[in-house]
Design a protein around this motif. Sequence first.
Motif, short mmCIF file in Angstrom:
data_model
loop_
_atom_site.label_atom_id
_atom_site.label_comp_id
_atom_site.label_asym_id
_atom_site.label_seq_id
_atom_site.Cartn_x
_atom_site.Cartn_y
_atom_site.Cartn_z
N GLY A 34 31.67 27.50 48.33
CA GLY A 34 32.72 26.50 48.41
C GLY A 34 33.70 26.56 47.26
N PHE A 35 34.79 25.83 47.41
CA PHE A 35 35.89 25.88 46.45
C PHE A 35 35.55 25.29 45.08
N PRO A 49 39.75 35.00 54.53
CA PRO A 49 39.62 33.77 55.31
C PRO A 49 39.84 32.47 54.53
N PRO A 50 39.43 32.37 53.24
CA PRO A 50 39.67 31.10 52.53
C PRO A 50 41.13 30.74 52.33
N THR A 51 42.04 31.69 52.55
CA THR A 51 43.47 31.41 52.34
C THR A 51 44.28 31.61 53.61
N ASP A 52 43.64 31.40 54.75
CA ASP A 52 44.27 31.71 56.03
C ASP A 52 45.20 30.62 56.54
N LYS A 53 45.15 29.42 55.97
CA LYS A 53 45.98 28.34 56.49
C LYS A 53 46.20 27.28 55.42
N ALA A 54 47.17 26.42 55.64
CA ALA A 54 47.51 25.39 54.67
C ALA A 54 46.32 24.49 54.35
N TYR A 55 45.53 24.14 55.35
CA TYR A 55 44.39 23.25 55.13
C TYR A 55 43.47 23.79 54.05
N ASN A 56 43.13 25.08 54.15
CA ASN A 56 42.26 25.70 53.16
C ASN A 56 42.91 25.75 51.79
N VAL A 57 44.16 26.18 51.76
CA VAL A 57 44.85 26.37 50.48
C VAL A 57 45.00 25.05 49.74
N VAL A 58 45.36 23.98 50.45
CA VAL A 58 45.50 22.67 49.81
C VAL A 58 44.16 22.21 49.24
N ARG A 59 43.09 22.41 49.98
CA ARG A 59 41.76 22.04 49.48
C ARG A 59 41.42 22.85 48.22
N ALA A 60 41.82 24.11 48.20
CA ALA A 60 41.57 24.95 47.03
C ALA A 60 42.35 24.44 45.82
N TYR A 61 43.61 24.12 46.01
CA TYR A 61 44.41 23.58 44.91
C TYR A 61 43.82 22.26 44.41
N GLU A 62 43.39 21.41 45.33
CA GLU A 62 42.78 20.13 44.93
C GLU A 62 41.51 20.35 44.11
N ALA A 63 40.80 21.43 44.41
CA ALA A 63 39.57 21.73 43.67
C ALA A 63 39.85 22.30 42.29
N GLY A 64 41.10 22.79 42.07
CA GLY A 64 41.46 23.27 40.74
C GLY A 64 41.79 24.75 40.62
N TRP A 65 41.89 25.46 41.73
CA TRP A 65 42.24 26.88 41.65
C TRP A 65 43.67 27.04 41.14
#
Length: 424
Positions: free
Chosen positions: A290-291, A23-39
Amino acid sequence: MADLSINFAGIKAPNPFWLASAPPTDKAYNVVRAYEAGWGGVVWKTLGEDPAAVNVSSRYSAIYGKNKEVLGFNNIELITDRSLEINLREIEQVKKDWPDRALVVSLMVPCEEESWKYILPLVEATGADGIELNFGCPHGMPERGMGAAVGQVPEYVEMVTRWCKTYSKMPVIVKLTPNITDIRGPARAAYNGGADAVSLINTINSITSIDLDQMVARPIVGGRSTHGGYCGPAVKPIAMNMVAEIARDPATAGIPISGIGGIGSWRDAAEFIALGASSVQVCTAAMLYGFRIVEEMKDGLSRWMDEKGYNSIADFSGKAIPNTTDWKYLDMNYKVIAQIDQDKCIGCGRCYIACEDTSHQSIANLLQDNGTHKYEVKEEECVGCNLCQITCPVTDCITMVPQDTGEPYMNWTQDPRNPFREAS
């Protein structure tokens, strides 16, 4: 300062911390937030053929510790319930916007060559860095001939992997199911099929609890339930063993491994890497906290690597494997005994109770003049099982002290007590 960047099967990432397909990688919104957090990377939630899968409600359940911390997490969610076209469009845009981050696409389609031949070029056109074949989902999809239904049959694993290598230039990662007797079988099949890497473990078949009033397992869907996929901290020991099995198997030696299963801290990641992984994937911890947990993970791993003198992930990847062996090769002449630090002992008696009731009666319970109890190890009776150390609530109060037996190394294959010992 330690360099956390990795090159995993040709896929570059600024750090080894990736979000797993979930679920954390199900859509662009989540993935972008993850990248912004540093993943450092993500594995996009599993894509399939249209029409998209349909999920139920509710989907999750858990096993809790005494303080309501989640020890194990169970889900009955399927692959993406969004259309293939929407997912592909978002993947392409995210990769354009974040070219320095790893973006791997998880895939699951019917075990038919034409289905794979159709979807692979579509994914490759997005610019994604690689694909991960979901051969592990234990619920919903196996009934349709996918997921674990493929992963449990090495011949199918090898066949589909070979199709993917035939119809795509992308690195192919095969995600393995733990719901199997010997993980080495499908790992070898993936290797023989040309896989560039493997990832493991996927979730474990599970029922976490029963609602005893309604007499139905959780999660409850209209008064009924089913088994789901188990993950979280509780599966970490199982996952690490399976990672080590592949890393030390001569038939798969050297294949890149992405470690998955209960990773929630830098230490968890370091342990997986020491057992042969070169990247790690996180899901449950991100869902619970959270991310931003990745900040502490990166900082902790970097500090530890600096302290140990490791300049890169590769410097300690697999470093514990030479010390991981079969039971029969352990030293039968090695001996430790327990030692209790009386200055640290709080007199709770847990070590005594555990040893007296369930082990080797190796701890004496001495009543003192002031009415308190003192606990001492009977060295001649102690077998060094370390149950007392495990039950003790005080850190470093009980230690296991090596003894000089004066005997040389001797394993079970050499032991005269073994009627099937091997000839020297």
